[in-house]
Motif scaffolding. Structure first.
Motif, PDB file in Angstrom:
ATOM      1  N   ALA A   1       3.580  -7.050  -0.292  1.00  9.74           N
ATOM      2  CA  ALA A   1       4.427  -6.955  -1.484  1.00  9.74           C
ATOM      3  C   ALA A   1       3.751  -7.558  -2.711  1.00  9.74           C
ATOM      4  O   ALA A   1       4.077  -7.205  -3.843  1.00  9.74           O
ATOM      5  CB  ALA A   1       5.764  -7.647  -1.231  1.00  9.74           C
TER       6      ALA A   1
ATOM      7  N   ASN B   1       4.231   5.067   3.023  1.00 10.19           N
ATOM      8  CA  ASN B   1       3.119   4.483   2.279  1.00 10.19           C
ATOM      9  C   ASN B   1       3.492   3.066   1.861  1.00 10.19           C
ATOM     10  O   ASN B   1       4.638   2.626   2.047  1.00 10.19           O
ATOM     11  CB  ASN B   1       2.751   5.341   1.056  1.00 10.19           C
ATOM     12  N   ARG B   2       2.542   2.365   1.280  1.00  3.92           N
ATOM     13  CA  ARG B   2       2.733   0.948   0.963  1.00  3.92           C
ATOM     14  C   ARG B   2       3.822   0.747  -0.095  1.00  3.92           C
ATOM     15  O   ARG B   2       4.655  -0.158   0.000  1.00  3.92           O
ATOM     16  CB  ARG B   2       1.399   0.343   0.504  1.00  3.92           C
ATOM     17  N   THR B   3       3.832   1.593  -1.113  1.00  3.75           N
ATOM     18  CA  THR B   3       4.825   1.464  -2.181  1.00  3.75           C
ATOM     19  C   THR B   3       6.236   1.670  -1.644  1.00  3.75           C
ATOM     20  O   THR B   3       7.155   0.905  -1.951  1.00  3.75           O
ATOM     21  CB  THR B   3       4.546   2.479  -3.301  1.00  3.75           C
ATOM     22  N   GLU B   4       6.397   2.696  -0.837  1.00  4.44           N
ATOM     23  CA  GLU B   4       7.705   2.983  -0.253  1.00  4.44           C
ATOM     24  C   GLU B   4       8.122   1.858   0.695  1.00  4.44           C
ATOM     25  O   GLU B   4       9.297   1.469   0.745  1.00  4.44           O
ATOM     26  CB  GLU B   4       7.659   4.306   0.508  1.00  4.44           C
TER      27      GLU B   4
ATOM     28  N   VAL C   1       7.356  -1.392   0.519  1.00  3.97           N
ATOM     29  CA  VAL C   1       7.795  -2.552  -0.254  1.00  3.97           C
ATOM     30  C   VAL C   1       9.165  -2.294  -0.873  1.00  3.97           C
ATOM     31  O   VAL C   1      10.049  -3.161  -0.865  1.00  3.97           O
ATOM     32  CB  VAL C   1       6.763  -2.903  -1.342  1.00  3.97           C
ATOM     33  N   ALA C   2       9.366  -1.100  -1.408  1.00  3.56           N
ATOM     34  CA  ALA C   2      10.649  -0.757  -2.030  1.00  3.56           C
ATOM     35  C   ALA C   2      11.782  -0.828  -1.011  1.00  3.56           C
ATOM     36  O   ALA C   2      12.858  -1.379  -1.283  1.00  3.56           O
ATOM     37  CB  ALA C   2      10.574   0.635  -2.650  1.00  3.56           C
TER      38      ALA C   2
ATOM     39  N   GLY D   1       0.691  -7.112  -3.335  1.00  2.00           N
ATOM     40  CA  GLY D   1      -0.403  -6.215  -3.699  1.00  2.00           C
ATOM     41  C   GLY D   1      -1.714  -6.502  -3.008  1.00  2.00           C
ATOM     42  O   GLY D   1      -2.764  -5.975  -3.405  1.00  2.00           O
TER      43      GLY D   1
END
Length: 218
Positions: free
Chosen positions: A170, A204-207, A209-210, A172
């Motif tokens: 989270a 994916n990583r963004t999804e 964390v969200a 980065g």
């Protein structure tokens, strides 16, 4: 194992209405443990305080069917990660709340503790008033984390190590930095990430964390 009772009090004598019956303090630094136990008994926050220096000793005491209704756990013990105690409590008939007591005030450590299932987090640098507020809050069934009292985090399926990986993700951190920070191989980090993605249904990583934030894991 050391047991501390408030001066002039016994288990059957009345103390503060919200005082804990028995606090288990898990810390391998004897002087720190003694000082904290002394403060707890001086403030009459618990009828007794039991101190142990390892996870095995803590688990053994809890399995004896003791009256422990709060565990204060150091984040880092000698050769052991304090958060590793949390999954070992699953077999108890009644699992007491666990509050991390640590010299670290790093946000990633706080998030990892919260996601792993800890009920609260208190820095060792905190004063007497913060200790009293924390114990009152936990006694009322609330959580206590830096910044004040917060609701308990919904249960997650993550292990303590996965919670640490998620926290760094989270922030980065790329895989190599996560490896360096946690002392893990790249294969192990990828395995943890795969499990986290699976728990959250993320691709994916963004999804990831969200969704973790939406679940209250971060």
């Amino acid at each position: 194992m050391d047991i501390y009772l408030p001066p002039g009090h016994t288990r059957v004598e009345e103390s503060r209405a919200w005082a804990f019956r028995e606090v288990l303090l898990v810390d391998d630094h004897a002087l720190v443990a003694q000082a904290l136990a002394g403060l707890i008994k001086h403030e009459k926050l618990a009828l007794s305080v039991v101190t142990v220096g390892s996870l095995d000793a803590a688990e053994s005491h809890l399995n004896q069917g003791s009256d422990v209704d709060l565990v204060l756990l150091d984040l880092v013990l000698d050769g052991e990660a304090g958060l590793a105690l949390l999954p070992r409590l699953a077999g108890l008939k009644t699992v007491p709340p666990v509050v991390i007591i640590s010299s670290s005030e790093d946000e990633s450590a706080v998030r990892a503790a919260r996601t792993a299932g800890a009920t609260g987090y208190l820095a060792k640098s905190a004063g007497r008033s913060a200790l009293v507020r924390m114990m009152k809050s936990i006694r009322q069934g609330k959580g206590y984390f830096p910044g004040g009292v917060s609701p308990l985090v919904p249960g997650s399926a993550l292990t303590p190590r996965q919670a640490e990986v998620l926290s760094l993700l989270a922030q980065g951190f790329p895989n190599k930095r996560i490896c360096q920070s946690l002392g893990l191989t790249e294969h192990t980090v990828k395995t943890h990430l795969k499990a986290i993605f699976s728990h959250l249904g993320a691709h994916n990583r963004t999804e990831c964390v969200a969704r973790a934030r939406a679940q209250g894991w971060l």
